[in-house]
Design a protein around this motif. Structure first.
Motif, short mmCIF file in Angstrom:
data_model
loop_
_atom_site.label_atom_id
_atom_site.label_comp_id
_atom_site.label_asym_id
_atom_site.label_seq_id
_atom_site.Cartn_x
_atom_site.Cartn_y
_atom_site.Cartn_z
N HIS A 188 5.17 13.51 -36.09
CA HIS A 188 4.16 14.36 -35.45
C HIS A 188 3.25 15.02 -36.46
CE1 HIS A 188 6.76 14.53 -31.58
NE2 HIS A 188 6.30 13.34 -31.86
N ALA A 189 3.83 15.47 -37.58
CA ALA A 189 3.01 16.12 -38.61
C ALA A 189 2.01 15.14 -39.20
CB ALA A 189 3.91 16.69 -39.71
N ALA A 190 2.33 13.83 -39.15
CA ALA A 190 1.41 12.81 -39.66
C ALA A 190 0.49 12.29 -38.55
CB ALA A 190 2.19 11.66 -40.30
N GLY A 191 0.45 13.01 -37.43
CA GLY A 191 -0.49 12.66 -36.36
C GLY A 191 -0.01 11.55 -35.44
N GLY A 192 1.28 11.20 -35.52
CA GLY A 192 1.77 10.06 -34.74
C GLY A 192 2.53 10.44 -33.48
N GLU A 209 18.05 12.76 -24.00
CA GLU A 209 17.50 14.02 -23.46
C GLU A 209 17.35 15.05 -24.57
OE1 GLU A 209 20.34 14.92 -20.39
OE2 GLU A 209 19.58 13.27 -19.13
N ALA A 210 18.36 15.15 -25.43
CA ALA A 210 18.30 16.13 -26.53
C ALA A 210 17.14 15.81 -27.47
CB ALA A 210 19.62 16.14 -27.29
N LEU A 211 16.90 14.50 -27.72
CA LEU A 211 15.79 14.12 -28.59
C LEU A 211 14.46 14.49 -27.94
CD1 LEU A 211 16.96 10.61 -29.87
CD2 LEU A 211 16.99 12.77 -31.13
N VAL A 212 14.38 14.34 -26.62
CA VAL A 212 13.14 14.70 -25.92
C VAL A 212 12.90 16.21 -26.03
CG1 VAL A 212 11.99 14.77 -23.66
CG2 VAL A 212 13.11 12.67 -24.43
N THR A 213 13.96 17.00 -25.96
CA THR A 213 13.76 18.45 -26.14
C THR A 213 13.32 18.76 -27.58
OG1 THR A 213 16.04 18.97 -26.69
CG2 THR A 213 15.47 19.03 -24.36
N ARG A 214 13.63 17.85 -28.52
CA ARG A 214 13.15 18.01 -29.91
C ARG A 214 11.75 17.45 -30.10
NH1 ARG A 214 16.55 20.42 -33.63
NH2 ARG A 214 18.59 20.66 -32.68
N GLY A 215 11.15 16.95 -29.03
CA GLY A 215 9.76 16.50 -29.13
C GLY A 215 9.55 15.00 -29.01
N LEU A 216 10.63 14.23 -28.87
CA LEU A 216 10.48 12.77 -28.74
C LEU A 216 9.58 12.43 -27.56
CD1 LEU A 216 11.79 10.02 -29.86
CD2 LEU A 216 13.04 10.05 -27.71
N ARG A 217 8.68 11.45 -27.79
CA ARG A 217 7.66 11.19 -26.77
C ARG A 217 7.74 9.83 -26.10
NH1 ARG A 217 2.00 13.19 -28.63
NH2 ARG A 217 1.74 13.12 -26.37
N GLY A 218 8.75 9.03 -26.48
CA GLY A 218 8.84 7.73 -25.83
C GLY A 218 10.17 7.04 -26.11
N ILE A 219 10.42 5.98 -25.33
CA ILE A 219 11.64 5.19 -25.47
C ILE A 219 11.24 3.71 -25.53
CG2 ILE A 219 13.87 4.56 -24.43
CD1 ILE A 219 13.76 7.22 -22.87
N GLU A 220 11.80 3.00 -26.51
CA GLU A 220 11.55 1.56 -26.61
C GLU A 220 12.53 0.84 -25.68
OE1 GLU A 220 10.71 -1.42 -30.28
OE2 GLU A 220 12.76 -0.64 -30.21
N ALA A 236 13.80 3.78 -16.30
CA ALA A 236 14.04 4.86 -15.33
C ALA A 236 14.23 6.20 -16.05
CB ALA A 236 15.28 4.54 -14.48
N LEU A 237 14.95 6.16 -17.17
CA LEU A 237 15.18 7.40 -17.92
C LEU A 237 13.86 7.95 -18.45
CD1 LEU A 237 17.23 9.45 -19.06
CD2 LEU A 237 17.46 7.96 -21.07
N ALA A 238 13.01 7.06 -18.96
CA ALA A 238 11.70 7.50 -19.48
C ALA A 238 10.89 8.14 -18.36
CB ALA A 238 10.96 6.31 -20.09
N GLU A 239 10.95 7.52 -17.21
CA GLU A 239 10.19 8.07 -16.08
C GLU A 239 10.71 9.46 -15.71
OE1 GLU A 239 9.20 5.55 -12.91
OE2 GLU A 239 8.11 7.22 -11.99
N ARG A 240 12.04 9.58 -15.64
CA ARG A 240 12.65 10.86 -15.28
C ARG A 240 12.31 11.94 -16.30
NH1 ARG A 240 17.45 13.37 -16.34
NH2 ARG A 240 18.67 11.62 -17.16
N LEU A 241 12.27 11.56 -17.59
CA LEU A 241 12.02 12.55 -18.64
C LEU A 241 10.53 12.74 -18.91
CD1 LEU A 241 14.86 11.52 -21.15
CD2 LEU A 241 14.89 13.41 -19.51
N GLY A 242 9.72 11.91 -18.27
CA GLY A 242 8.26 12.03 -18.45
C GLY A 242 7.79 11.61 -19.83
N VAL A 243 8.43 10.57 -20.39
CA VAL A 243 7.99 10.06 -21.69
C VAL A 243 7.54 8.61 -21.56
CG1 VAL A 243 9.43 11.68 -22.99
CG2 VAL A 243 10.33 9.40 -22.44
#
Ligand code: AMP
Ligand code: ZN
Ligand code: FE
Ligand code: FE
Length: 281
Positions: A188-192, A209-220, A236-243
């Motif tokens: 994120h600090a490098a603009g990504g 879920e814990a990674l998403v609370t740390r700012g994770l923005r997507g799932i491969e 489905a998990l990405a959809e539920r977590l909004g990533v």
């Protein structure tokens, strides 16, 4: 009219590929040529823990191929590998470059430690030879194995890993890794945009879920190691977590797992990814 690639059939993208600057077989120029030959709409170059290939890939892509500058950070937590992809990072970002350089030195130090253990065990290796074998790439156990074989201390790479370098081998030293929250913050600090690479069937939702609370923005979700059920689970998990959902072949070279462009990743992913990165287009 600019010339279009000849095999311009499927509008597909590949958002996960490695060059010889980490552990891939191809140069950035070769990788870009392959992507063009396969008619890919976009390619992300995501070497492990290095951005050194990106200027070459950028130059080779020119206007012929949409290139996404990327990275795959080796992160781990409690013995679990949690690789973090970073898309649209700035390869010139100072903080990122400094941290990658210190990481490279940590890996080199680890190789020196393993070499010292090998020496004490009567199987000395020349660290300079190990490092030069790695070339541009990330130095590690495969290069130590090759030098052990050359020096006559092991019959072949399998033997070298079994006796010395495997996780139960006598010269094994665990590899350095980023903490997942550090990897996410670096991206994120490098603009990504940060994305969890190939989470696999064994990972529990709560870790993601814990990674998403740390700012994770997507799932491969789309990855060759994922069964259709695993793909659906992470969609489905990405959809539920909004990533975001992303995917790619994790291409390393011919005959090594999936082929470039083999993971069918729809081109519409690009629009979401760009929006997340604040990139125009
Ligand atoms: P490193 O990152 O230095 O720990 O090296 C990891 C690499 O070593 C893997 O990507 C494999 O290519 C290779 N490797 C790991 N375990 C084995 C094994 N048992 N036999 C042969 N190669 C291995
Ligand atoms: Zn790799
Ligand atoms: Fe990975
Ligand atoms: Fe990868």
């Amino acid at each position: 009219m600019p010339r279009r690639p000849v095999t311009h059939g499927g509008r597909r993208v590949d958002l996960h590929a490695h060059t010889c600057f980490s552990d891939g077989a191809h140069t950035p120029e070769e990788l870009v040529a392959l992507a063009l030959g396969r008619g890919l709409a976009a390619l992300a170059v995501t070497d492990h823990d290095t951005v050194e290939s990106l200027p070459y890939a950028r130059a080779a892509a020119g206007v012929a191929l949409e290139l996404v500058p990327g990275i795959e950070l080796s992160s781990a937590q409690q013995g679990m590998d949690l690789h973090i992809l970073g898309y649209y990072i700035d390869p010139q970002d100072d903080g990122l470059r400094r941290r990658l350089e210190s990481f490279r030195l940590e890996r080199l130090e680890r190789v020196r430690e393993m070499a010292a253990r090998l020496g004490a065990l009567g199987a000395p290796v020349d660290v300079g030879e190990v490092v030069s074998l790695a070339g541009h790439g990330v130095v590690g156990r495969p290069h130590l194995a090759e030098v052990l074989v050359r020096a006559g201390h092991a019959d072949d790479a399998d033997d070298a890993f079994r006796r010395y370098l495997g996780s139960r081998g006598v010269a094994f030293v665990p590899r350095p890794a980023f903490r997942p929250d550090e990897a996410i913050a670096l991206v994120h600090a490098a603009g990504g945009v940060s994305v969890l690479a190939h989470p696999g069937p064994g990972l529990v939702d709560s870790v993601v879920e814990a990674l998403v609370t740390r700012g994770l923005r997507g799932i491969e979700a789309w990855h060759p190691q994922h069964s259709p059920a695993t793909v659906r689970r992470y969609e489905a998990l990405a959809e539920r977590l909004g990533v975001l959902v992303t995917g790619g072949s994790d291409f390393h070279g011919p005959g090594r797992s999936a082929d470039l462009g083999e993971m069918a990743v729809p081109v519409r992913v690009m629009a979401s990814l760009k929006r997340a990165a604040g990139v125009a287009g």
